[in-house]
Design a protein around this motif. Structure first.
Motif, PDB file in Angstrom:
ATOM      1  N   GLU A 144     -13.404 -14.446  12.260  1.00  0.00           N
ATOM      2  CA  GLU A 144     -12.148 -15.053  12.706  1.00  0.00           C
ATOM      3  C   GLU A 144     -12.473 -16.515  13.027  1.00  0.00           C
ATOM      4  OE1 GLU A 144     -10.321 -12.871  15.924  1.00  0.00           O
ATOM      5  OE2 GLU A 144     -11.343 -11.034  15.289  1.00  0.00           O
ATOM      6  N   ALA A 166      -8.894   2.904  16.886  1.00  0.00           N
ATOM      7  CA  ALA A 166      -7.663   2.518  16.189  1.00  0.00           C
ATOM      8  C   ALA A 166      -7.393   3.478  15.037  1.00  0.00           C
ATOM      9  CB  ALA A 166      -7.779   1.084  15.681  1.00  0.00           C
ATOM     10  N   ASP A 168      -4.934   3.661  11.014  1.00  0.00           N
ATOM     11  CA  ASP A 168      -4.215   2.860  10.011  1.00  0.00           C
ATOM     12  C   ASP A 168      -2.855   2.434  10.552  1.00  0.00           C
ATOM     13  OD1 ASP A 168      -6.258   3.117   8.240  1.00  0.00           O
ATOM     14  OD2 ASP A 168      -5.330   4.716   7.063  1.00  0.00           O
ATOM     15  N   THR A 171      -3.237  -2.162  14.757  1.00  0.00           N
ATOM     16  CA  THR A 171      -4.330  -3.129  14.846  1.00  0.00           C
ATOM     17  C   THR A 171      -4.842  -3.245  16.281  1.00  0.00           C
ATOM     18  OG1 THR A 171      -2.823  -4.961  15.302  1.00  0.00           O
ATOM     19  CG2 THR A 171      -3.306  -4.473  12.978  1.00  0.00           C
ATOM     20  N   GLN A 172      -6.007  -3.867  16.399  1.00  0.00           N
ATOM     21  CA  GLN A 172      -6.557  -4.130  17.731  1.00  0.00           C
ATOM     22  C   GLN A 172      -5.600  -5.011  18.536  1.00  0.00           C
ATOM     23  OE1 GLN A 172      -9.300  -2.964  19.320  1.00  0.00           O
ATOM     24  NE2 GLN A 172      -9.619  -1.613  17.575  1.00  0.00           N
ATOM     25  N   GLN A 173      -5.044  -6.005  17.885  1.00  0.00           N
ATOM     26  CA  GLN A 173      -4.141  -6.915  18.597  1.00  0.00           C
ATOM     27  C   GLN A 173      -2.919  -6.174  19.120  1.00  0.00           C
ATOM     28  OE1 GLN A 173      -5.073 -10.016  19.412  1.00  0.00           O
ATOM     29  NE2 GLN A 173      -3.261  -9.890  20.726  1.00  0.00           N
ATOM     30  N   ARG A 174      -2.392  -5.242  18.315  1.00  0.00           N
ATOM     31  CA  ARG A 174      -1.228  -4.471  18.750  1.00  0.00           C
ATOM     32  C   ARG A 174      -1.595  -3.584  19.952  1.00  0.00           C
ATOM     33  NH1 ARG A 174       3.609  -2.738  16.496  1.00  0.00           N
ATOM     34  NH2 ARG A 174       3.621  -4.821  15.603  1.00  0.00           N
TER      35      ARG A 174
END
Length: 704
Positions: A144, A166, A168, A171-174
């Motif tokens: 990143e 996590a 499918d 995401t990690q951010q979500r």
């Protein structure tokens, strides 16, 4: 105003617990995302809070490029000095980044033209990624990155960054964003402390404080402890998780026993006649465990007992005594084994011991001919058969008993987790049959206290007199010819030997030699030795013929795969060669070694290993040489392989913890056992909530 929930809900005014707030109440969570979160067992806001990080990344500080270590997650800053597309096995974009302390490569296998155009020499970047050794030194694959602008500096993270389990589409951010919302709701909604204050020896860290810390560790947090799982806040939650699992197993036990079972009184005359015809006396350990089983059977609640006994300790005799107690009370007994070979051996033993006492022994196997099977099913249902021995065929719905009082399951670890209870409804009186579970694979204490918490445990920790310890040596494949000569000498002296291979067919992936190739080679080298072959793909009749020929002495050497791990008893066999032992677990090696040393002759086990040995392989072989104590070996096996592998892949569902680790947190289990017992008797109202919090709707054996 609470900004964590979607507007318009009346639930807020009722101040429910977070366990009652659906995850769809969070902003951005619609039906589709809720379904994806459901795959992670996240259905409520509480579920989200207890979906704990697997690990953490430190984005709070910049690491000088010259100080970056391999396999480290790091934040670095520097200036691009060169950036080119490189063609090798795969086309990649490679950028050389420098900061005055060193140089590192950024490698992108997937990149756009616009991206390549912007990553030009002179551009300054802040990157985050895992460093790896590459062809050009240390590299970051697909890091990143942000562009640095002196006029608009980018702030570093203020806390460690959590990495969550996590799936499918999530995401990690979500997950981080949703967890932020969930944490914001703690002030306005109830997060219950489910473990009562009087159950703790000393007041623990508050649940809220532990959760907030673990989702948002400060940058000065001891990341080494967090990564190891030994931080006090992690231990606080690990204790609660292990407690919930323990309570779930005890609740299962309560449900099973609540149904009741027929009390089976001791039958001293029948048992005395059985012991008289054996030709040997029980060991003290056998007598003790038999007394424990007899006392259990005498009660009007289902026995749930696990008997552990090292290889050759005499568990089958103990099982026969239990079966006699059932039959003496007019009930049937069923003995289930995981393999045809082991089931056949039990059939032979029970027939030899019980038929002289007037007890009929039946047989049920998946490989029986249809006519024979129908006859056996009819005899079992009518009660004509009093003791039935079989494989997993005993589970099947078409198998009906006249009056089943006792089920005995041998080598429990070979069956799936649900099969332990598969015979529970076979009792004809509406109650449950008594259950005796046996294993010759000693179970490490931590696993016994957690995975088998619903069972009482007995240990046969004494071998019958006359059993000689097996001497174990480790020899490199380079000395293979010497080993073959040793096998030849043993066979010439009238003894028998096993040669165990780990594969049936040749494989380029594994370097183990196939059993069939070894058999051909040994027959060429030892033409005067009768050599047989047994492996799992042979037809049952062919396998049985080879086994019988070996037992009768017609064959002197038996080449086999690990199908002989259990169920083969040839007292004259005093030598075992195990090829590529480094590929097997310690418990399996110990089981194989137990096939020799069953007579009075001095016995040996040769571990014929490849080279070079890995550190773990060397540790396994050292443990085998140093001890023949199955319980010591079991603890070492757990240490080397972890609980999932020790129990086998079909059993790992029982040890899937979110945070707890049986090896690391085993020291908590004695106290957990005390607390669980206290909560069941004094605070039973919190049991279901604790189980739901940590196991969700997947409580093991919820339907029993």
């Amino acid at each position: 105003m609470n900004s964590g929930l979607k507007s318009g809900g009346s639930a807020r005014q009722q101040r429910p617990c977070l366990s009652q707030v659906e995850v769809t109440a969070l902003k951005g969570v619609g039906k589709q995302l809720a379904q994806k979160l459901g795959r992670l067992q996240i259905h409520t806001v509480q579920d989200l809070l207890f979906h704990l990080p697997l690990r953490y990344m430190d984005r709070t500080r910049v690491t000088p490029i010259g100080a970056v270590a391999p396999l480290a997650n790091v934040v670095i800053e520097g200036e691009i000095k060169a950036c080119d597309v490189v063609y090798g096995k795969r086309r990649s974009l490679m950028c050389r980044l420098q900061d005055g302390t060193g140089t590192i490569t950024l490698r992108f296998f997937h990149f756009s033209g616009a991206q390549k155009k912007r990553l030009q020499p002179g551009v300054k970047l802040r990157c985050f990624g895992e460093s790896r050794r590459g062809a050009s030194g240390l590299e970051l694959y697909h890091p990143e990155y942000d562009y640095l602008d002196a006029d608009q500096p980018i702030a570093l993270e203020a806390r460690l960054t959590p990495v969550y389990p996590a799936t499918d589409g999530v995401t990690q951010q979500r997950l981080r964003s949703l967890t932020e919302q969930a944490l914001a709701l703690i002030d306005d909604y109830s997060l219950q402390e489910l473990i009562p204050d009087d159950a703790w020896r000393r007041q623990p860290y508050p649940l809220r404080e532990a959760l907030e810390y673990l989702h948002h560790p400060p940058k000065e947090a001891p990341i080494d402890k967090l990564l190891e799982g030994t931080h006090p806040f992690q231990q606080r939650l690990a204790f609660e998780e292990l407690l919930a699992h323990h309570l779930s197993m005890l609740r299962i036990r309560q449900r099973i026993q609540a149904a009741g079972a027929t009390a089976l009184a001791p039958v001293p005359d029948l048992q005395r006649r059985f012991l008289q015809q054996l030709g040997f006396s029980l060991t003290g350990a056998q007598a003790r465990v038999s007394a424990e089983i007899s006392a259990d059977l005498s009660r009007p609640v289902p026995m749930l007992r696990l008997v552990q006994g090292d290889v050759g300790s005499g568990k089958t005799v103990v099982a026969a005594l239990a079966a006699i107690q059932a039959v003496g009370n007019g009930m049937q007994a069923a003995i289930m084994a995981p393999t045809e070979i082991l089931a056949e051996q039990h059939r032979a033993s029970f027939t030899r011991w019980l038929e002289p006492l007037g007890i009929s022994v039946g047989w049920l196997s998946g490989k029986q001919k249809a006519t024979e099977r129908r006859e056996q099913l009819t005899a079992i249902e009518s009660g004509e058969v009093q003791v039935v021995v079989g494989t997993h065929a005993l589970f099947q719905e078409e198998v009906r008993f006249s009056h089943l009082g006792l089920t005995i399951i041998d080598e429990q670890h070979r069956f799936g987790v649900d099969q332990r209870l598969a015979l529970r409804n076979k009792a004809s009186d509406g109650g449950r049959s008594h259950q005796l579970i046996m294993t010759a694979t000693p179970i490490p204490r931590t696993l016994a206290m957690s995975v088998y918490a619903d069972l009482d445990c007995s240990v046969i920790n004494e071998l019958p007199p006359g059993r000689t310890p097996v001497k174990t040596v480790a020899i490199s494949q380079e000395r293979r010819q010497q080993v073959i000569e040793r096998v030849h000498a043993a066979c010439q002296e009238g003894r028998q030997a096993y040669w165990v291979c780990t594969l049936i067919e040749e494989s380029e992936v594994l370097e183990a030699q196939a059993a069939e190739a070894v058999t051909d080679a040994l027959r060429n080298l030892l033409p005067d030795v009768g050599i047989g072959l047994v492996h799992g793909r042979m037809k049952a009749a062919e396998k049985d013929q080879q086994m019988r020929a070996f037992k009768t002495g017609e064959l002197q050497l038996l080449v086999a795969t690990t199908v002989i791990e259990v169920g083969v008893d040839v007292p004259n066999a005093s030598l075992m060669i195990i090829e590529n032992p480094e590929r097997l677990g310690l418990a399996q090696l110990h089981q194989l070694r137990g096939r020799v040393g069953r007579g009075s002759a001095e016995s040996h086990c040769v571990l014929l290993h490849g080279a070079p040995l890995s550190n773990q392989g060397r540790e396994r072989l050292t443990a085998m040489r140093e001890t023949s104590d199955g319980f010591v070996i079991a603890e070492k096996d757990l240490q080397l392989r972890g609980p999932g592998e020790v129990l086998g892949t079909r059993q790992t569902g029982e040890v899937q913890f979110r945070l707890a680790d049986l090896q690391r947190d085993g020291h908590l289990l004695p106290r957990i056992k005390e607390v669980a017992s206290y909560i069941l008797t004094s605070h039973s109202d919190v049991v279901d909530a604790l189980i739901l919090r940590w196991l969700g709707d997947s409580e093991n054996y919820a339907s029993v």
